[in-house]
Every structure is written in C-alpha cells, then in structure tokens.
Design a protein around this motif. Structure first.
Motif, PDB file in Angstrom:
ATOM      1  N   ILE A 301     -12.976  71.967  58.174  1.00 51.35           N
ATOM      2  CA  ILE A 301     -12.457  73.170  58.837  1.00 51.35           C
ATOM      3  C   ILE A 301     -13.553  74.219  58.879  1.00 51.35           C
ATOM      4  O   ILE A 301     -14.480  74.214  58.055  1.00 51.35           O
ATOM      5  CB  ILE A 301     -11.207  73.737  58.132  1.00 51.35           C
ATOM      6  N   GLY A 302     -13.423  75.105  59.848  1.00 52.44           N
ATOM      7  CA  GLY A 302     -14.426  76.148  60.001  1.00 52.44           C
ATOM      8  C   GLY A 302     -14.254  77.279  58.994  1.00 52.44           C
ATOM      9  O   GLY A 302     -15.209  77.975  58.659  1.00 52.44           O
ATOM     10  N   ARG A 303     -13.034  77.440  58.499  1.00 53.72           N
ATOM     11  CA  ARG A 303     -12.777  78.548  57.565  1.00 53.72           C
ATOM     12  C   ARG A 303     -13.564  78.375  56.275  1.00 53.72           C
ATOM     13  O   ARG A 303     -13.801  77.258  55.817  1.00 53.72           O
ATOM     14  CB  ARG A 303     -11.283  78.618  57.232  1.00 53.72           C
ATOM     15  N   VAL A 304     -13.919  79.487  55.700  1.00 53.75           N
ATOM     16  CA  VAL A 304     -14.669  79.443  54.439  1.00 53.75           C
ATOM     17  C   VAL A 304     -13.787  78.867  53.341  1.00 53.75           C
ATOM     18  O   VAL A 304     -12.611  79.233  53.214  1.00 53.75           O
ATOM     19  CB  VAL A 304     -15.142  80.860  54.050  1.00 53.75           C
ATOM     20  N   GLN A 305     -14.368  77.921  52.577  1.00 57.41           N
ATOM     21  CA  GLN A 305     -13.636  77.298  51.476  1.00 57.41           C
ATOM     22  C   GLN A 305     -14.414  77.457  50.179  1.00 57.41           C
ATOM     23  O   GLN A 305     -15.623  77.572  50.191  1.00 57.41           O
ATOM     24  CB  GLN A 305     -13.470  75.801  51.726  1.00 57.41           C
ATOM     25  N   LYS A 306     -13.683  77.364  49.078  1.00 52.15           N
ATOM     26  CA  LYS A 306     -14.316  77.350  47.762  1.00 52.15           C
ATOM     27  C   LYS A 306     -14.713  75.910  47.433  1.00 52.15           C
ATOM     28  O   LYS A 306     -13.944  74.970  47.651  1.00 52.15           O
ATOM     29  CB  LYS A 306     -13.332  77.829  46.683  1.00 52.15           C
ATOM     30  N   THR A 307     -15.886  75.738  46.884  1.00 52.74           N
ATOM     31  CA  THR A 307     -16.256  74.424  46.355  1.00 52.74           C
ATOM     32  C   THR A 307     -17.287  74.637  45.252  1.00 52.74           C
ATOM     33  O   THR A 307     -17.518  75.780  44.819  1.00 52.74           O
ATOM     34  CB  THR A 307     -16.785  73.480  47.451  1.00 52.74           C
ATOM     35  N   LEU A 308     -17.888  73.537  44.797  1.00 53.94           N
ATOM     36  CA  LEU A 308     -18.805  73.602  43.653  1.00 53.94           C
ATOM     37  C   LEU A 308     -20.165  73.078  44.083  1.00 53.94           C
ATOM     38  O   LEU A 308     -20.247  72.039  44.738  1.00 53.94           O
ATOM     39  CB  LEU A 308     -18.236  72.736  42.520  1.00 53.94           C
ATOM     40  N   ASP A 309     -21.201  73.802  43.721  1.00 51.25           N
ATOM     41  CA  ASP A 309     -22.549  73.265  43.888  1.00 51.25           C
ATOM     42  C   ASP A 309     -22.816  72.381  42.666  1.00 51.25           C
ATOM     43  O   ASP A 309     -22.938  72.874  41.552  1.00 51.25           O
ATOM     44  CB  ASP A 309     -23.551  74.420  43.958  1.00 51.25           C
ATOM     45  N   ILE A 310     -22.817  71.056  42.921  1.00 44.51           N
ATOM     46  CA  ILE A 310     -22.909  70.115  41.801  1.00 44.51           C
ATOM     47  C   ILE A 310     -24.243  70.260  41.068  1.00 44.51           C
ATOM     48  O   ILE A 310     -24.329  70.054  39.855  1.00 44.51           O
ATOM     49  CB  ILE A 310     -22.769  68.655  42.325  1.00 44.51           C
ATOM     50  N   SER A 311     -25.277  70.618  41.807  1.00 41.91           N
ATOM     51  CA  SER A 311     -26.607  70.670  41.176  1.00 41.91           C
ATOM     52  C   SER A 311     -26.686  71.800  40.151  1.00 41.91           C
ATOM     53  O   SER A 311     -27.320  71.662  39.110  1.00 41.91           O
ATOM     54  CB  SER A 311     -27.691  70.840  42.251  1.00 41.91           C
ATOM     55  N   SER A 312     -26.018  72.907  40.445  1.00 42.79           N
ATOM     56  CA  SER A 312     -26.065  74.040  39.503  1.00 42.79           C
ATOM     57  C   SER A 312     -24.756  74.228  38.763  1.00 42.79           C
ATOM     58  O   SER A 312     -24.646  75.090  37.898  1.00 42.79           O
ATOM     59  CB  SER A 312     -26.383  75.331  40.282  1.00 42.79           C
ATOM     60  N   SER A 314     -22.181  75.609  39.835  1.00 37.15           N
ATOM     61  CA  SER A 314     -21.645  76.957  40.081  1.00 37.15           C
ATOM     62  C   SER A 314     -20.749  76.918  41.314  1.00 37.15           C
ATOM     63  O   SER A 314     -21.058  76.244  42.296  1.00 37.15           O
ATOM     64  CB  SER A 314     -22.783  77.952  40.291  1.00 37.15           C
ATOM     65  N   GLU A 315     -19.657  77.638  41.241  1.00 40.54           N
ATOM     66  CA  GLU A 315     -18.746  77.682  42.381  1.00 40.54           C
ATOM     67  C   GLU A 315     -19.393  78.445  43.521  1.00 40.54           C
ATOM     68  O   GLU A 315     -20.179  79.365  43.306  1.00 40.54           O
ATOM     69  CB  GLU A 315     -17.405  78.300  41.956  1.00 40.54           C
TER      70      GLU A 315
END
Lengths: 355, 355, 355, 355
Positions: A301-312, A314-315
């Motif tokens: 989807i184009g809407r902004v979503q929360k996710t996790l940067d696996i490398s750091s 950090s959300e």
C-alpha cells in the motif's frame, strides 16, 4: 515439497517474479487431448495485470510457450511444460526490503528461511506472479474437465465488506465484473476506488463452484476433496481461509438443520440442501462442490506503515513507492478456478485406478 | 493417498470403526527420543468417548500398543506403529445404512466410491474413530515439539452459537471444560444438553495456537504452513472450514488494518498484531500460529430425518437408534492439536535439510 | 510418476527429443550455493553428441538457460529450472516408426501406452536426449557434493566385450578416453569402429564410484542407497542391469569370502575389502560407494533388421537410415555420474532431518 | 521414505525383528476383492524359517492377522493392514553387536545412522524378518494379478556357484526344491550342506518371470518397469544386483544381436527373442518380464571372522553363536515374487488413470 502438488496429476510451479521466466510442469496428463491454446490465453488474460484501471500497472502479454508434452497441439503423455517470459523486470526496486521488510509480505520470513540468500525481487517465488503458471495448468485441466461435462465458475463473494448476492451454482455472471448482482459489483468497484484514493487496499472472498461432478470422487481422511482443494488453494498468495458448503456457519447450526436430506431428481440421487458443499466423508455426492476462499487485502500500500529495520533493530516508517493493485481478489478468481479444476481432475484420474 | 499425509514425517492411519483395530504408522521420527507413554494415554483420554455425560456412551480404554519403532520406550528410527483394539464392535447396527444412507454421513458417497463393497459399519474408515490413532501420532509429535520449546493448545472457539471469549495464546483454560471463559463454557454445556434433549446435535469451532515457533518454518506456494495444517485438519471428520489468523474477517479489512507491523521485543522481531496468524508467504514469522476449524453438528441424531431408500429410489423417514454424541467438537480438540503438531513437526524436520 | 524422482531433492525432467526444449526442475536445493555455470557446461559437453568421430553426428550446443532458482548465479531456494533448446529438430524422420516399430526402441510400447498419441519423433520423452537435463541436475549436485568433500567418477568398465583394468576408486582416468588402462581403451575404440563399419553397435558397462562419503547415509528397506541409486540409474535409456560392490559375483561366494572385515585406518572405521560396495543394510559405511550399470548396444543400427508392420501385421525388413552412435555408453558416463550424485545428495539432505 | 514404496499402490512395512510384531499396510487396493487367506498363509509358509533342515532353526507360525481393510474376507477400499506377532524373541542375543559389529550386517551402519539409538536386536528394522510382511503384500497382489491373468514365478538361477538350467518362462518347477533341473537342485543342496558343515554360507541368484502381462505398462524415465521393480527388490536384504532380460550380458553384445525382432503370433505382437526382458523404454511389450537378483551369502556365519571393537578401536575376532541359515536365497524367492507382483500391480493400477 513447496512447489509441487497433486497425486495422480502432479503440478510443479517454477520461476520467480523477476527471474527470466515463470512456468509449470504438469505430469500425468493423458495422451491424445487436443488443447485449445486460444482458450488458454483467454483464461490467462483474466488474471493478467494491466487490463483494467482497477489493477496494477505492470503489463505483460503472458502468452505461454509450451516446451514439451504437446505434439501439434495434442498432448502426447510426456510432462506438459509451459513457460511465460518475464519481460517487465525491475529487480532494483526491491533491494531495500531485505533490510526493511514490508508488513504483510514474505520479505522477513523469506529472509529467515533462506538465510538472506532468497530472491527478494518482487516477492521472488512467493510472488502472485506464480499464479500465472498455475492458471496455465488450470486452463489445461478445465479443458479436460469440460470433456467430462464438468465446469468451474467463480465470483466475488464479497469485496471490501460488500457481499454479492445470488447463487453461483445457478445465476449468470455479469459481463464486465465477476459478480452475480451488478449493483453489488458497482459498490465493490467504488470500494476499490476509495481504497486506491487513500493509498490503501481492500480484501475480499472468492466463491467457486464445480458443476457436473459425478458422485464418488475423493478419498477418506487426508485424501478428501476438502484436503485436496485446500492444498492447492492455499498455494495462492493472500488466502487466509477456506470453507466448504455452509462453511463456518455450520458451527452455529443444529444437526437437524445442517444435515442435507437425500432425495431424488428423476433417477439421480440429490440432496435437498447443500450445506456440505457437495462433499460427504471427503467424497463428492454429485451435488455442486462449493467453497469460498478469503483473501487478505494487498499488503503493498502507498500509505505510510510502521515496520522494523532489521539491520539496526529500530522501528521505522515505510512507504512503498509505485502504483499497486488495490485488490487482488478479482485477478485471483481464475487462480481459484484453476486450483479447483486441478484438484478435481486429480481426483477424477485417481478414480480410474481400478482393475 | 487417502490415509497418508506428510513430507518429512509421514503418517498413515489404518483400520475401520469396527475392524479388529485402528492404528497408525509414523515414519521419519528421529531415533533416540524417549516417549512418555503415560502422557500419550492421558492425551488419548481427552478424545475418548464415554468419559463425560456430554458424549457418546461407547466406552473403550484406547490404550495404544506399540508394535514397532520403540526400544525400551525410546524411538529407534524404525517406523513407529501403534494400534488400539476395537473392543466394542457391533457391526450389525449398520447394515441398513448401505440401503438407506444417513444424511450428513459418508454412507452414500462411500457406497458409490467402493461400488457397494465398502465397510459400512460405524462409518468404516471414514469414522471419527480414526482420530484415535491420529491422536497417538499427535501425542508423539507434541512430546518432540516440547523438547524444542514448542507447545500447542486449543479451546472451543464457539459451540452451538455461543462464542468463547479470551485469547488462546495467553489465557488459561478452564480445568473442567475446554474454554477460556467459564461462563461461556456453562452456556455451551446448556446448549449441548438442550440439543440432546431434543434428539439433536450442535456444531462448533475449535481454535488452536502453536506457541514457541521459530521463524522460517514452511515453504512457499503449496508447502506453506496453511497448506500443511489444512491438509491434516481436513482429515478430521466433520471439519468444513479452516482459517488462519484473522481468517475470513480479512476479507472486510483494508490493507492498512490487516498488515501486521513489524516491531521489536528485546532482540526478537515481532509483529504488533497477528492478523496473519503467524504465517507470511506460507512461512512462520515467529508469532503464534493461530487457526480455527469449523465442525458441523454430529450428523447422527435421534430426530426423524428425510432420506432416500437407494434400492427403491423412494424418499423415506429415518430415525437413527441408539445414543449419540450431541457435539463432536469437544472430543475433537486433541485431534486438532494433533494435526497442528504433526504439520509443525513435519515442517521443523524439513528445515533441517541443509548442507 | 514417470519423470520425477527423489525424496528430499526432487528432480523432474521434461521435454522430448524434438520438442522446443528439454529441461529439468530441481526442488529442494538449499539457498546460498554459488553455482559455477562454466563447470556445468563443461560437464554437459561430455555427453554432447557430435564431439567425437565415435558418436552421432547430431550437433547441439547444449548450453542450459536457467529460468528460475538462481539470483546472480547463487541458488535462492526456489526450484531450480533450466532448459536447453532443441535446435536440430527433424521430426519428419520418425513418422514411419509408429507403424513399423524399430527393434529395441520404445516405438511399439509407446504406441500401446499412449494409444497412438505419443510423440514418436526421436524417441519423444523416451529419448537419450533427456539425459541432457539429467546432466544439468547432476552437474549442480556434483558442485554441492564437492563442498562436502564428496566426488564422483566413472569409467568404461567394459565395452564391446573388452574389459578395462584398474581400480576406479584409486587409479587415474586416461585423458582422452574414459578408461583406466589406455591399451584397453584402444581396443574398445577399435571395437566401436568395427561395429560402425558393419552398420552395427556395441554395448558396454559403466562403473561409478562415489568417494568421500560419510557413513550413515540412506535408510533401511526401500530407502537403501541401492534402491535410491537404481531408481535414478534405470532412468537412463538402455540400462538393463545394476550391481553394487562385488555385485552378481557375490552369488558364487561363501559368506567368509564376501563379508567385509571391519578394521581401522587411523581413527576411521574401514573395511578391508569392499564387496558390499560401501553399503550395508542400505546405509553407507564410509567406504567408496561402487556400482556398475549395463548398457545395451544402441538399438538404432544401419544393418537390415526384421520387424513387424503393425498396420498389416506382416513381418518386414527395416533399415534405419542416417548415421548412428555405435556406442552410447561413453556419452552416458556423465549421466551415470549425475544419477549417483543426485541419489547421494538426496540422501545427504535427508540425513539432516533431525531435531 | 525408508519403509514405504509405490505410487498407485503404496506399501509400508513396519516392525523390527524382535519388536512385538511386524506388519504391512497396503493402500490403494481396490474394493470388492475376495482374498483367499489360506493362499496367503501357504505363500508365507514358503519363506518361513524352520521348515527345512536347510534353513535357520527359528520357528514361527507367521499367520497374519488383518487389522483393517477387510470385511468378511473382502477388501473394502480402506488401507489393508496385517501383522504377524513376533513370538520367538530373544533380544539378549544381540547386545554385543552394537559394540562389535558383525561383518556384512547393518550393525555398524545402523549405529552410525541412529547415533547408537537403533534397535540392534536381530537386525531391527533391517532384518530379513521384514520380508514376512512384504510377502503378505505380495500374496495379496498376486491374487489380484491372477484375476487379470498375470502370474509370477521364480527359481534359483544359481546357488553356491551352481547354475540351474531351463527356461523359467516355460519349464516346470521341481516339486521339492525351487529349481527347474532336479540334478542341479541336488548339487545346490550339497553346496549348502558343505557350507553349513564348515560354519559358512553361500550366495545365489533368483530369477523371476511375470507372465501374461499386457503391453503398455510402466512409464518413461524414472517410472520404467526396471526402476519400479528395482525399487522394491533392493528392499529385500542381501540383494546386491538386479538385471533384466539378457542383463549384464548385453554389455558384450552387438545391436544386431541384442535387438529383439518384432514378429506376430496369431494376432499378437511378440518378439522373437527377449533380451530386453519384456521391457522397452521402461514399458512392457507383452513378452514375459524377466529379471534376476543377486543375493550375497548370509553374513551370519559360525566361522571366526575379523572385525573391529568400535569402543576400543581394536581389531578382534568374532564368532557368531547359534545356528544360522546357510543360504537365504531359497526363502527369499517368495519375497522376490512379492516385489515383482507389487511393482506390476502398481503399474497396472496406474494404467487405469485415464479420462
């Protein structure tokens, strides 16, 4: 294994979203069946992207090339293999998602499974793109079923919270949108447009019926028609549930209500209702085999979503660029029919294993 | 085939309701696992009939005898085979049903499939009795999963139209009835008693959760965890639907709602919601794997039903004598857990196929 | 099914001698393996026709194209599919043989099996051409085995009645002809030339050894290494027998002679002899796995043969036009190595299925 | 997996030499076949030990008990399961061999495979005892084949270096010893007695023919009759080689010699010779399917042998106490016939998978 299914008829899907090609091998096809390749292409066109303003903008011709198993358009008993070239490949788009997995996609689980060596482009082998070769197989199976007087049809049972009305085993489909009730179809299209306008997507449910089935197909326990159909249908991305006949509503019924009374129609045995979806003890009873599959909304989807940067660890926020298909269910209908056709033909070929 | 399922672990069920025994063979069990046969018996006791006033009066000890695969209580790598003798056999009860099929049962479809040569007694190989050997296999799988820190639990999600409340991944089960909310359990029992009093039966839904799963189990397309679990769960008689995570309700969601945002919990990757039921692209994501299965009401009811006398093709009334289990879902819970445990262990063993 | 083999690794071959392409899909390949495509092409070159004056004149480049499963030359966990285009197709040559079957070929049996709808061109799916995709799979497996310190080698054990001498587990192969003893190789070549001059062909036997195997691979009964290797080796056209270790000569031995005494070599367990071919109870014992496969002479010969005109049921003479390969065994050696490599890798991946 | 074989018919063997029972499950048996259990017992008696002074002294009645799949002696379509109790169990005899492996046995390889947790008693699941349930399956398959006019017969092709003479497809078997030539049989018996007197054993070869086969059974490549038969025959302990038709001798033939000329016999297509063993391209040609299997001498011998004490890694002498069967081939003949019958019936059932 992951990409193969079937017992008497065996289907293997191969390729990834952005590999040179996707394709399928169908083993166990009887020899001597003339295939109408024009009908195969028409069937594939129903799932092709880019055909309507309602779906994704990726455009591919999706003309299958048969590499083996056909002689002058007639099956020869060798495995039937067909491929579709991937012509619109943009692998660069996806490198990010190995690190920042998209919610609802297989980016994270694929990365864990393959230790980072998986193909992230366009979902790789997890992609909805793999329903194209599934539909080649389905189109082939449907032609063989037709020779036996068996047909498969489907409609949007619901979409974006709007339910279709009508009876898929009897009513006509609308010519321009896969519903039985044109007014419901109009509302569904509005729901899709509304979601698209907000950079969002909608889920839906497909209902599928197999008509003209003989009684006696399928096997007890793990070889039941429910098991067989479910094994293939869950191979379509985004499916999160399947139910047969009255499905989950049987959980609220009494036995006196859910039991389908046997009766006669001329010299045929029928049931007065069809809460069992044409399946008793895993075996077809001669009534239409009816099931529904639930599709989750397109996760892209184009809407902004929360996710996790696996490398750091950090959300972070994620906005998936590009145009997206706000509803996969419409294009998934031929895949659902393909799954049903494959499962039924597999069972039908198995029925012939007699002395 | 009908009575075998699995890829890395292969389960075969054999026997009929009224044959000398029912049993199972489980191939692929690693060697060197000490099995607690007491725990196996306790697990089987949960599905045994005759333990409560709420279920059927057929009473069988259901103590499994291991014929192979165990040495001094430890698996030896050979196929694990166990049987349970059928001690309470009354084949005479069922001769009628070949001619006058019971609605909701496999009498008619079995007769068509086997050309009249099937075993009609007690449902034959279609019988719920076959969940006893499924539960032996399940009890074995559960013990192996426990060694990996994986547990499986289930409750009555609904029964007779009454929904349980609570969260199966977190809340405690009631000690005397498999629900999370004791008040809902009381209402369910009343619904069962009411149906029994009227010679009727009720349906229900089971919800099952697998906790402690690593991310990365399962395979794409036809090897997904949904396909694997469904393949086994539909082997339990009376199941008419299965859904994972938010299930059919995803069909009414927007993508922004159904997508589960990735987040961190210490150094673990989690998702903030679990609409996907712990499965993305067919692969576990490390969250609880959650699914529900819908059970139709017991088709054997005391109330008079309409059916067809196949021999004369005339409609007739049928009253099924004897006492019946007015609700199979309660006793089916260990079978559901067994199906989940088998599917998960199969996938777990497959994950180890690496160089 | 006919064209698929394997348990943990699954190989499917597709295509016919004169269809657009032949190819293979290999499922179960671990992700993250960098493949050396140059080595794959070199390996394929060993089976390619037209490379030597001793074999058939059909010339094809046989460069495989990978359609899926590879990302930048590294396996990604998706099914590995590769094809080779058939560029030298002359289907017209074969129309006769549906009516007048060639002795030693599958013309007649294929016609019966497929009711006349089979593909007669060049043997169709029965063709030796299908060893090309088998060798792609073999080349991939060999590269994976090499990473585990396992190597596979083969030689002409005999050809045209001339036996090679030497020990395939230890001696060097000649650089220009796949024998251990160059003088025997010279005699074999003379035998081939003599047969060719007379419009005839010669049979032979291949011997293959797998070195560096750990003990403990394989399974009892039907999963033994003999079963596994034989299942694949008999997929190579013209193979009529297989034997392991001392093979058929064990039938004339005493137990005191055939039993291989266990001994030590440093801290390794070895056997002083290897009559069992490295396999006890179906399981590898850590010694070289050694087997031999017998190949019948090429059935296509220039000399006039007796056969039957099926259409008129009258006996007739047949002379097969064109140049023929007077000995298939030489070109079959990489196929034999491929079969061994596949079977061993399949067993090796299975060994890792543990908790 | 290790203990299961077959495609349209699936056989699973279970149990160990000294577990409570051995048994088999046969899935895919058509319903409605009346089985003659007396004939099954007679067939089993041919492999039973203790029937002749020439074989081992372990005596067991080997009467199978059918646990499922039969109703009043008629198959009902459910999996056919039968067991034989192990009544003469002496597990204490074998504890030593985990530490000091017997040459030629699976003691060492089983210990490695199962990490020491395998069942060492009497060979465990590797035991020749498992040919008893194989013979139950074979006896069932043979009865079904007989209904199709297909028969299976076998003889001692050679034993202890003495070859039988005659043609298994035509000549009569001797009444008291399974050879065609009574004088050769007498010499074989002397060879066995001589070996026994010296605490030794002899190897041999079995030849088996399947008569009455239709043309067109089997599949190309990995589904050929050779692959199918070999997959089962190598499941019989001690088999080290298999060859079809002229077998290994084709390696020394010219094509003009090995090619079997097609001819007519009335309105049947026949071949004038049968070097191909009734199989072309993996498919039956209507001539007798003929194969030979090489058996190594019984590895259990009274004579002192060299082996290794694994615990101390020191070489040691081993003398295996007790009476041993100096030749397993005689008792293995019904197992060879069973393997052939199973493979042929499996292919026959598969032929019926047509629309």
């Amino acid at each position: 294994m992951s990409s193969t299914v079937g017992e008497n008829l065996r289907l293997t899907l191969f390729g990834q979203s952005h590999s040179p090609a996707v394709g399928m091998t169908l083993e166990g096809v009887p020899a001597g069946i003339a295939l109408d390749t024009g009908k195969i292409s028409s069937f594939l066109a129903r799932r092709a992207p880019g055909r309507s303003p309602l779906s994704t903008s990726r455009r591919e011709a999706d003309l299958p090339e048969f590499l083996g198993g056909l002689c002058d358009g007639v099956t020869c008993g060798a495995p039937l293999t067909a491929i579709i070239r991937n012509t619109d490949i943009r692998p660069g788009d996806y490198s990010l998602f190995g690190k920042i997995p998209r919610p609802g996609h297989a980016d994270y689980t694929g990365a864990v499974k393959y230790g980072g060596a998986g193909d992230p482009s366009g979902g790789g082998h997890f992609s909805g793109r793999l329903t194209a070769p599934l539909c080649i197989a389905g189109a082939v199976c449907l032609q063989m079923l037709e020779r036996e007087g068996i047909t498969v049809r489907s409609h949007l049972f619901s979409l974006g919270g709007i339910a279709d009305s009508g009876d898929i085993t009897k009513d006509e489909l609308c010519p321009d949108f896969p519903v039985l009730d044109p007014e419901r179809g109009r509302l569904m299209r509005e729901a899709i447009e509304a979601a698209r306008a907000e950079g969002d997507s909608v889920g839906g449910a497909a209902e599928c019926a197999v008509l003209g089935l003989p009684a006696g197909l399928g096997d007890p326990i793990f070889g039941g028609m429910e098991n067989r159909v479910a094994s293939v249908v869950f191979g379509i991305p985004a499916v999160k549930g399947i139910e047969f006949g009255a499905g989950f509503s049987v959980a609220s019924m009494r036995g006196s209500e859910s039991n389908d009374a046997f009766a006669r129609d001329g010299d045929r045995v029928i049931t007065k209702t069809n809460n069992c979806g044409g399946i008793l003890g895993g075996i077809t009873d001669g009534m239409p085999l009816v099931f529904r599959a639930a599709f989750k909304p397109t996760p892209s989807i184009g809407r902004v979503q929360k996710t996790l940067d696996i490398s750091s660890m950090s959300e972070t926020d994620l906005s998936i660029p590009g145009r997206h298909d706000p509803c996969v269910v419409i294009r998934a209908l031929p895949a659902v029919e393909s799954a049903a056709a494959f499962a039924v033909l597999d069972a039908l070929l198995g029925r012939k294993k007699e002395l």
